[in-house]
Design an enzyme around this catalytic site. Structure first.
Site, PDB file in Angstrom:
ATOM      1  CE  LYS A 109      -2.842  -0.501   3.456  1.00  0.00           C
ATOM      2  NZ  LYS A 109      -2.512  -1.623   4.128  1.00  0.00           N
ATOM      3  CD  GLU A 161      -0.877   5.958   8.979  1.00  0.00           C
ATOM      4  OE1 GLU A 161       0.184   5.773   8.433  1.00  0.00           O
ATOM      5  OE2 GLU A 161      -1.613   5.150   8.866  1.00  0.00           O
ATOM      6  NE  ARG A 162       0.075  -0.356  14.002  1.00  0.00           N
ATOM      7  CZ  ARG A 162      -0.930  -0.633  13.147  1.00  0.00           C
ATOM      8  NH1 ARG A 162      -0.949   0.052  12.005  1.00  0.00           N
ATOM      9  NH2 ARG A 162      -1.965  -1.485  13.328  1.00  0.00           N
TER      10      ARG A 162
END
Length: 469
Positions: free
Chosen positions: A169, A195-196
């Protein structure tokens, strides 16, 4: 613009409307304003030094408002001062944002120099009225063969990118950004919702290495941040994108990862506010909240915001309300397959599960439609024959089936492509392939023009002309 200001949005004027905190319950803050009631969605700065940022979400009575904190509320107590800034949350806009990384408040988080003398704009903007929207359906060429031929993206539309971890991705997103910059002279904006921090940091370095960072803006609401911040980061990114569409008259590629986390953040905010849950525990305002965000992504006569959104489907249940409402806004679905990635087909787009509403004769054109249909039918027949080949061998197939298998195997390899963003890893120079060149290659393979050439000659090339070389 009437809601555009030029000073910092974090300070209040001497005549600010002030109040006091009545209660703090997690991220929910109630405050009393005896002077005048802050408007809905106004930004409040709470605490002795104004470090807790709150957004007004409800009026409880003539003097009390309820807000959702967008920063941690630790240390905030009853009686603490609250200042109404008199305007909603705002983010900076302009060309100075290119190459930078921001949080939901428009503050740079890339440890570079702060922004000075820049315009700010409210994150809450109305969608473009229908009479101002472009009524023509156009295909946005990405330069990636398998997407342009089998799942074309609409200019000013929304495409869903489906795939688990490790199937490519991020590489696909980085390549789209590179091609947007080189092919359309456009701007790319990456919005990370939930998001991390590892993912954000890796993406920043990868974009820097690929040389696309200077035409990209990155906005993040990290996973560890309160739900209010994650819920508003999409609106912040869209406001920045709208500036380039409306003021600079440029095309913008908006990449959102992950749209499901936006819905999840709204679910958490709804729960904190004590709203009765709807079906499967989602917020009762799910459809409205998603539409408020998605309907701002559109094309006008001046420019277009085209969005590619990573979509997580809970438990692979496509009847889940989050998936149903998200699919309703998408014009194309790009499905990444771990099986194809393991077989070495990159980009690992599954050609049979990916689809697009643009793939109609009236929009894509008769030739594109017929070629895509023939490619899909050839690959589908090959998929059906795979079990028989595994058990009996290809020699047991009829002559027509064997010819179809050979065609399908060549098409699979032709639809692979070396990327500019992976040159340093693969030692293969990237290729940007026009839609016309991709269709010509597929047509010639379907007509058995390359039946006598080895399959490997078609693997990881650009246009079909490279086979001869």
């Amino acid at each position: 613009m009437q809601n555009q200001i030029t000073q910092s949005n974090a300070t209040a004027s001497p005549t600010s409307n002030t109040g006091t905190v009545l209660s703090v319950r997690g991220s929910v803050v109630d405050a009393r304003f005896p002077q005048r009631l802050p408007a809905y969605l106004n930004r409040l700065n709470a605490g002795e030094n104004g470090s807790v940022i709150v957004e007004v979400v409800a009026h409880l009575n003539a003097e009390v408002v309820r807000g959702i904190a967008l920063t941690p509320t630790s240390g905030l107590a009853r009686g603490a001062p609250v200042v109404d800034l008199g305007h909603p949350l705002q983010v900076p806009v302009g060309r100075a944002l290119l190459g930078r990384m921001f949080n939901v408040f428009g503050t740079p988080i890339d440890k570079r120099e702060p922004l000075t003398d820049i315009a700010w704009r409210s994150i809450h903007q109305a969608a473009v009225p229908l009479m101002q929207q472009s009524t023509q359906s156009e295909i946005l060429a990405t330069g990636i063969k398998v997407i342009d031929v089998l799942s074309p993206i609409e200019r000013g539309g929304k495409a869903g990118l489906f795939g688990g971890a490790g199937v490519g991705k991020t590489v696909l997103i980085t390549e789209m950004i590179h091609n947007m910059v080189s092919q359309h002279q456009g701007i790319s904006l990456f919005c990370g919702i939930g998001e991390r921090n590892r993912e954000a940091e890796e993406l920043y370095r990868e974009m820097q290495a690929a040389g696309v960072l200077e035409k990209t803006i990155m906005v993040f609401g990290q996973m560890n941040e309160p739900p209010g911040a994650r819920f508003r980061v999409g609106h912040a990114a869209l406001t920045m994108a709208e500036y380039f569409r409306d003021e600079s008259h440029q095309d913008v590629l908006l990449l959102i990862d992950n749209i499901f986390r936006f819905i999840q953040a709204g679910q958490e905010v709804s729960g904190l506010m004590g709203e009765l849950p709807s079906r499967v525990g989602y917020q009762p305002t799910l459809a409205t909240e998603l539409a408020e965000l998605e309907e701002r992504i559109t094309s006008t006569n001046n420019g277009a915001i085209t969005s590619v959104q990573a979509v997580y489907v809970p438990a692979d249940d496509f009847t889940d309300p989050a998936a149903v409402h998200t699919f309703g806004h998408l014009s194309a679905s790009i499905v990444l397959s771990r099986k194809r990635a393991s077989e070495g087909f990159y980009p690992a787009v599954d050609p049979l599960r990916s689809s697009s509403k643009m793939l109609m004769p009236a929009i894509a054109g008769k030739r594109h439609y017929e070629t895509a249909l023939a490619v899909r039918q050839t690959l589908a027949t090959y998929e059906e024959l795979k079990d028989m080949i595994a058990m009996l061998g290809i020699a047991e197939l009829s002559a027509s089936d064997r010819a179809n298998v050979y065609r399908a195997r060549r098409l699979e390899r032709f639809l692979t492509q070396p990327f500019f963003s992976t040159e340093q890893f693969t030692s293969k120079s990237g290729r940007l392939v026009s839609l016309e060149a991709a269709l010509e290659g597929c047509d010639r393979i379907l007509n058995d023009e390359f039946a006598d050439i080895s399959e490997s000659s078609l693997y990881m090339i650009g246009s079909i002309e490279e086979v001869k070389s």
